[in-house]
Design an enzyme around this catalytic site. Structure first.
Site, short mmCIF file in Angstrom:
data_model
loop_
_atom_site.label_atom_id
_atom_site.label_comp_id
_atom_site.label_asym_id
_atom_site.label_seq_id
_atom_site.Cartn_x
_atom_site.Cartn_y
_atom_site.Cartn_z
N CYS A 15 15.13 32.06 -12.88
CA CYS A 15 16.24 32.26 -12.21
C CYS A 15 17.41 32.32 -13.61
CB CYS A 15 16.77 31.11 -11.24
SG CYS A 15 15.89 31.31 -9.62
N ASP A 55 23.19 31.76 0.85
CA ASP A 55 21.81 32.05 0.24
C ASP A 55 20.81 32.98 1.01
OD1 ASP A 55 21.96 29.74 -1.73
OD2 ASP A 55 22.30 28.45 0.00
N GLY A 146 3.29 44.20 0.71
CA GLY A 146 4.36 43.98 -0.20
C GLY A 146 4.56 45.41 -0.80
N ASP A 231 21.22 25.90 -2.00
CA ASP A 231 20.09 25.60 -2.66
C ASP A 231 20.51 25.72 -4.06
OD1 ASP A 231 19.57 28.13 -2.80
OD2 ASP A 231 17.64 28.16 -2.65
#
Length: 337
Positions: A15, A55, A146, A231
């Site tokens: 991140c 979020d 996916g 978060d």
């Protein structure tokens, strides 16, 4: 395995490779549905959207009044560790965390994979996907396929769909003065990951923290009657807390001595293993924060760009440290003492 170090094929890690928060807010300014960009005839009511930078998105089902709402999110990033299986586990836990952060339960996920097919062997990609599949299974979440692309830089994550009770959401704009702030995972994975990328040292306790689901923390927050949470990921504790305080119209006070850190995090800061993302986080919140006499080391740790961090909940939760409180708004949205 080939012995290749995945972190060496990425410009950033986890991140910490997010677009800086100030730049991102400039990009999305004016795009919130409340400002006229929504559908003319929506198929459901948007309960949580872009307005406060929460979020995940939450929307009601038009044909199920009073029923559960749908939660939608997506998250992916460059390698944060060299082990492909661990990277997959961490990325999946991180994506699922957005659902837990709004009080939801994940139902189904789809993989998002970018892979330099002429550079890295596909047996590594398989391990990444296996890690994601195992953590999703732990969460009771199906993985239904996916999408993949050929990319010069490896990236992995998930788009996740979940459900939540619309009457029991955790929002970042629902904070009230007088509420304690609880953190459910220690900070410091950012500087430890940066040390790992630079030196190859492995920190199993940091991997374990990042791969751990926030499912139990979400359940504890809902059980405590909490209505406000977020978060802690790429913008660091201070960045995400600033967004919460701003959205809620309050000031957040942090007791720096009460914030937990992973073993080795302070040593990593002192050794200079601070990512550019962490420094950008600190630059963004500094004008909005009264740090008092807080040392630079503590400021950097509080702004450390986390990957798959814990929940920050406006409530007191058993077995987790209270690190501060919300108070009526002052000249600074954040106070560190």
């Amino acid at each position: 395995m080939t012995g290749k170090r995945l972190t060496q094929y990425a410009h950033g890690g986890g991140c910490a490779c997010k677009i800086p928060p100030g730049e991102l807010e400039d990009v999305v300014a004016g795009l919130a549905p409340s400002r006229g960009a929504g559908p003319a005839h929506p198929n459901g009511d948007l309960l949580i959207g872009l307005d406060t930078g929460d979020d995940a998105a939450v929307v009601t089902l038009p044909d199920a009044p009073g029923g559960p709402a749908v939660v939608a999110t997506a998250d992916f990033f460059t390698p944060v560790v060299d082990d492909p299986y661990d990277w997959g586990r961490i990325a999946a836990a991180n994506a699922l965390s957005d659902v837990y952060a709004v009080g939801g339960r994940p139902l189904v996920a789809v993989n998002l994979l970018a892979w330099p097919r002429d550079v890295l062997p596909f047996d590594l990609a398989r391990e990444v996907l296996r890690g994601g599949l195992d953590v999703a299974a732990q969460a009771g979440c199906h993985v239904g396929g996916g999408h993949s692309v050929d990319d010069p830089e490896p990236k992995y994550g998930m788009a996740v769909t979940g459900v939540a009770d619309p009457a029991r959401l955790l929002r970042n704009d629902a904070g009230k003065p007088g509420t304690p702030l609880t953190l459910t995972k220690p900070l410091g994975v950012g500087v430890l990951n940066n040390r790992h990328k630079a030196t190859g040292e492995v920190f199993p306790h940091a991997v374990a923290s990042m791969a751990a689901l926030n499912r139990d923390a979400c359940a504890a927050a809902l059980g405590a009657g909490a209505v406000c949470a977020t978060d802690i990921t790429g913008f660091g504790l201070l960045g995400h807390l600033y967004k919460l305080a701003r959205a809620s119209g309050v000031t957040a006070v942090i007791d720096a001595a009460s914030v937990p850190y992973l073993d080795g995090a302070r040593d990593a800061v002192r050794a200079g293993y601070v990512s550019g993302g962490t420094r950008r986080n600190l630059d963004w919140v500094a004008p909005r924060t009264d740090f008092g006499a807080t040392a630079e080391e503590d400021r950097l740790l509080l702004a450390d760009a986390q990957t798959s961090g814990g929940l920050l909940v406006a409530a007191e939760l058993p077995e987790h440290p209270v690190i501060g409180e919300l108070i009526p708004a002052t000249d600074h949205p954040l106070l560190v003492r």
